[in-house]
Design an enzyme around this catalytic site. Structure first.
Site, PDB file in Angstrom:
ATOM      1  N   LYS A 291      18.660  17.383  62.972  1.00 35.90           N
ATOM      2  CA  LYS A 291      17.395  18.110  62.781  1.00 35.90           C
ATOM      3  C   LYS A 291      17.099  18.225  61.289  1.00 35.90           C
ATOM      4  O   LYS A 291      18.008  18.497  60.492  1.00 35.90           O
ATOM      5  CB  LYS A 291      17.495  19.496  63.433  1.00 35.90           C
ATOM      6  CG  LYS A 291      16.172  20.264  63.473  1.00 35.90           C
ATOM      7  CD  LYS A 291      16.333  21.607  64.193  1.00 35.90           C
ATOM      8  CE  LYS A 291      15.031  22.392  64.243  1.00 35.90           C
ATOM      9  NZ  LYS A 291      15.203  23.727  64.869  1.00 35.90           N
TER      10      LYS A 291
ATOM     11  N   SER B 192      15.267  27.695  69.674  1.00 41.02           N
ATOM     12  CA  SER B 192      14.882  26.330  69.299  1.00 41.02           C
ATOM     13  C   SER B 192      15.860  25.230  69.689  1.00 41.02           C
ATOM     14  O   SER B 192      15.542  24.046  69.554  1.00 41.02           O
ATOM     15  CB  SER B 192      14.626  26.249  67.800  1.00 41.02           C
ATOM     16  OG  SER B 192      13.428  26.903  67.497  1.00 41.02           O
TER      17      SER B 192
ATOM     18  N   SER C 165      11.649  24.901  68.198  1.00 44.09           N
ATOM     19  CA  SER C 165      11.211  24.023  67.138  1.00 44.09           C
ATOM     20  C   SER C 165      11.943  22.679  67.108  1.00 44.09           C
ATOM     21  O   SER C 165      11.458  21.735  66.523  1.00 44.09           O
ATOM     22  CB  SER C 165      11.426  24.709  65.788  1.00 44.09           C
ATOM     23  OG  SER C 165      12.818  24.954  65.567  1.00 44.09           O
TER      24      SER C 165
HETATM   25  N1  GLN Z   1      10.059  29.544  68.995  1.00 46.49           N
HETATM   26  C1  GLN Z   1      10.688  30.538  68.200  1.00 46.49           C
HETATM   27  C2  GLN Z   1       9.875  30.799  66.965  1.00 46.49           C
HETATM   28  O1  GLN Z   1       8.831  30.258  66.873  1.00 46.49           O
HETATM   29  C3  GLN Z   1      12.088  30.135  67.891  1.00 46.49           C
HETATM   30  C4  GLN Z   1      12.216  29.317  66.683  1.00 46.49           C
HETATM   31  C5  GLN Z   1      13.635  28.907  66.413  1.00 46.49           C
HETATM   32  O2  GLN Z   1      14.538  29.168  67.191  1.00 46.49           O
HETATM   33  N2  GLN Z   1      13.812  28.302  65.266  1.00 46.49           N
HETATM   34  O3  GLN Z   1      10.257  31.522  66.102  1.00 46.49           O
END
Ligand code: GLN
Length: 511
Positions: free
Chosen positions: A79, A178, A154
Site C-alpha cells: 500500500k 481500511s 482506503s
Molecule cells: N474509511 C475509514 C476512514 O475513512 C477508515 C480509513 C482507514 O482505515 N484508513 O477514515
C-alpha cells in the site's frame, strides 16, 4: 490464466523451496497479470521496475544453499501509505507526487529481509481517508468482481490486487477498517493486528492512536505467514509492544483442523440488529454462525451498548489527529511546492501548496479536526469522544469476560457502485460501523470471506474480534471457519469471480 498466479503464497513458497519454479518466473507471471488487467482494475500506482532483479537475487541465494524464509521469493504488493526507498510513496495524494523516501518502512524492510519481492505500490484513498478508493488523487481502483463497483477503501488497491490475482500477498493499513472493509467487498482476507503488534514506523500517519499495518491475502494461512514476517517489536516505533508473539501461520494451521470451534464462545452484539445490514449480508453472516454452531461453537448474545457510537467518536478523534499529522505537509519539508506570483510570504506558499496538493476529503477532515481541537470546543468534542472511546473499551472488556471472540458482518453492504456515495460523506463514513470500534479499543480484527450475498451475488465478509494480544485466536478461528466454508463451496470463493476478460466482454456487450 497461468497456474502460478492462482497459487496461494504458501503453495508458491513450497514450489520455490522445492525448486519447481523460480522467483523470477513467479514474479514475471504476476507482472504479466498486472500488464493484462491493471488498466481495468488500477490496483497499482507504481509497478516496481526492480522486481525481477530482486527475484533473481533471491534465486541466487537459494541456489547458493541459503536457508530462506517459507515465503522467500513470493511477490508482495505494498500500500502506498508505506514508504519505500526504491519506489515513490504518495499516500494517494498529489502533495507527495514522486516522493522518494530516504528509508524503508520497518514492515517493508522486514519483508525484503524475508525475501519477499516488492511488486509495486497500491492505490488508496488520499492519506487513507475513505471507504472506496475514490478519494485517490490518481483515480479510483475498480472491484475485480464488477468493474463498476468500488473495491473498498482506503486500501482498495491492495485488496483488488490480491482479488484479481495480480499479487498473492499485500500490505494494508487499517485506521477504521481500511484492511477489513476492502477484504469484505473483494472476497479476500484482511487482518488489523493488535495496536502495537506491527510497526508503524514509515507508515505515513493518518491517526496515530488508531493506525495499524496488516496483511491482505486470499487465505488465512497466507495472512499468518505475512504477519509472522512483518510483526513484532520495533524500537523505532514508540507504541510498539515489546513482547514475544506466537507464530500466526502455526495458529492458522492449527485452526484449519476445525477442532478449535468445539466449545468456542462466539459473541453476537445485541445492539447490532439485522435491520442495519443489507439482507444478503445478514443472511451470509447467520449462515456462517450456523456453520460454526454445527461444529460445536456456542453463539452467545452480548451487549456492547456503546459500539454504535464508534463512528461519531471516530470522526472527532481521527480528524483531530489527522489535522495535526498532516501539518508537516507545509511545502518546505516534503513534496509539492506551489509558489504564487508576486512576492508571496511563507504563509502564501504554504497555503497555495496545501490548496493545490490536498483533495476535498482531506481538506474536510483538516477543517473538522482543527475545529474539534480549538479552544472552547476541545472538551465538548475531542474530550467527549475520548470518553466514548473509553466506554467502548469497557464494553469490549465486559464482553470478553463472556465470550472468546465477537462476530459481526464486516460491513453493512456489499460493494456499492462507483459514484454512489462519493458526494455523501456521512453515507461513506457509515460503512465503517462495525470495523471502527476495534481501532478505538486497540483490539485485533480479521475479516474473512463468508460467501456471496444471495441478493446481489457479491462477496460478503465476516469479522471476528478478540482481546488485545490475542491475534493468534483470530487466525485459529478464521482458519477453522474458512475450512468449513470451503467444504460448502465448490472451490475457493475467488474462483467464482467473473474473470476480468468476462467482465470486459459483458460491459462491452452492454455498451
Ligand atoms: N474509511 C475509514 C476512514 O475513512 C477508515 C480509513 C482507514 O482505515 N484508513 O477514515
Amino acid at each position: 490464466m497461468s497456474d502460478i498466479i492462482r497459487m496461494t503464497a504458501a503453495e508458491l513458497g513450497e514450489k520455490l523451496r522445492a525448486g519447481d519454479i523460480s522467483s523470477v518466473e513467479a514474479t514475471q507471471a504476476h507482472l504479466d497479470r498486472i500488464a493484462a488487467v491493471d488498466a481495468d482494475v488500477h490496483a497499482f500506482l507504481h509497478v516496481n521496475e526492480h522486481a525481477l532483479a530482486a527475484a533473481a537475487h533471491i534465486d541466487d541465494r537459494r541456489a547458493a544453499g541459503e536457508d530462506l524464509s517459507p515465503i522467500a521469493g513470493v511477490p508482495l504488493a505494498i500500500k502506498d501509505v508505506l514508504v519505500t526507498t526504491d519506489q515513490p510513496s504518495t499516500s494517494g495524494s498529489k502533495i507527495l507526487e514522486g516522493y522518494l523516501s530516504p528509508f524503508d518502512a520497518t514492515v517493508v524492510a522486514r519483508a525484503r529481509a524475508a525475501g519477499l519481492i516488492p511488486l509495486g505500490k497500491t492505490n488508496m484513498d488520499e492519506f487513507a481517508m475513505g471507504s472506496s478508493t475514490e478519494h485517490s488523487a490518481y483515480g479510483p481502483t475498480r472491484n475485480p468482481w464488477d468493474l463498476d463497483r468500488i473495491p473498498g477503501g482506503s486500501g482498495g488497491g491492495s485488496a483488488a490486487a490480491v482479488a484479481a490475482f495480480e499479487a498473492p500477498l499485500a500490505l494494508g493499513s487499517d485506521t477504521g477498517g481500511s484492511i477489513r472493509q476492502p477484504a469484505h467487498v473483494t472476497g479476500t482476507v484482511g487482518i488489523k493486528p493488535t495496536y502495537g503488534g506491527v510497526s508503524r514506523y514509515g507508515a505515513i500517519a493518518l491517526a496515530s492512536s488508531l493506525d495499524q499495518v496488516g496483511p491482505v491475502t486470499r487465505t488465512v494461512l497466507d495472512a499468518g505467514l505475512l504477519h509472522d514476517v512483518i510483526g513484532g517489536y520495533d524500537p523505532k516505533d514508540s507504541t510498539s509492544l515489546d513482547e514475544q508473539w506466537p507464530s500466526f501461520a502455526a495458529a492458522a494451521r492449527e485452526g484449519a483442523t476445525g477442532q478449535v470451534l468445539k466449545g468456542l464462545r462466539v459473541g453476537v452484539i445485541r445492539e447490532l440488529p439485522d435491520s442495519g445490514f443489507q439482507p444478503g449480508v445478514a443472511a451470509s453472516f447467520h449462515a456462517s454462525l450456523g456453520l460454526m454452531e454445527a461444529q460445536g461453537a456456542e453463539i452467545v448474545e452480548i451487549s456492547a451498548p456503546h459500539f454504535e457510537y464508534g463512528v461519531a467518536a471516530y470522526y472527532l478523534i481521527l480528524p483531530a489527529e489527522a489535522s495535526s499529522n498532516l501539518a508537516k505537509f507545509d511545502s518546505v519539508r516534503f513534496g509539492l511546492r506551489v509558489t504564487p506570483d508576486g512576492n508571496p510570504t511563507v504563509e502564501d506558499v504554504m497555503s497555495a501548496t496545501r490548496e493545490a496538493g490536498f483533495g476535498p476529503e482531506v481538506k474536510r477532515r483538516i477543517i473538522l479536526g482543527t475545529y474539534a481541537l480549538s479552544a472552547g470546543y476541545y472538551d465538548a468534542y475531542y474530550g467527549s469522544a475520548q470518553k466514548v472511546r473509553t466506554l467502548i473499551q469497557r464494553d469490549f472488556d465486559a464482553a470478553f469476560q463472556q465470550v472468546d471472540v465477537i462476530a459481526t458482518p464486516s460491513a453493512p453492504t456489499t460493494a456499492f457502485r462507483l459514484g454512489e456515495k462519493i458526494d455523501d460523506p456521512l453515507q461513506m463514513y457509515l460503512n465503517d460501523l462495525t470495523t471502527i470500534p476495534a481501532n478505538l479499543a486497540g483490539v485485533p480484527g480479521i475479516s474473512i470471506p463468508s460467501g456471496l450475498a444471495e441478493d446481489d451475488g457479491l462477496p460478503v465478509g465476516i469479522q471476528f474480534l478478540a482481546p488485545a494480544r490475542e491475534d493468534a485466536r483470530l487466525y485459529r478461528v478464521g482458519a477453522a471457519l474458512e475450512a468449513a466454508l470451503l467444504d460448502t463451496w465448490d472451490g475457493p470463493l475467488l474462483d467464482k469471480a467473473p474473470t476480468l476478460g468476462d467482465i470486459r466482454n459483458r460491459q462491452e456487450g452492454i455498451r
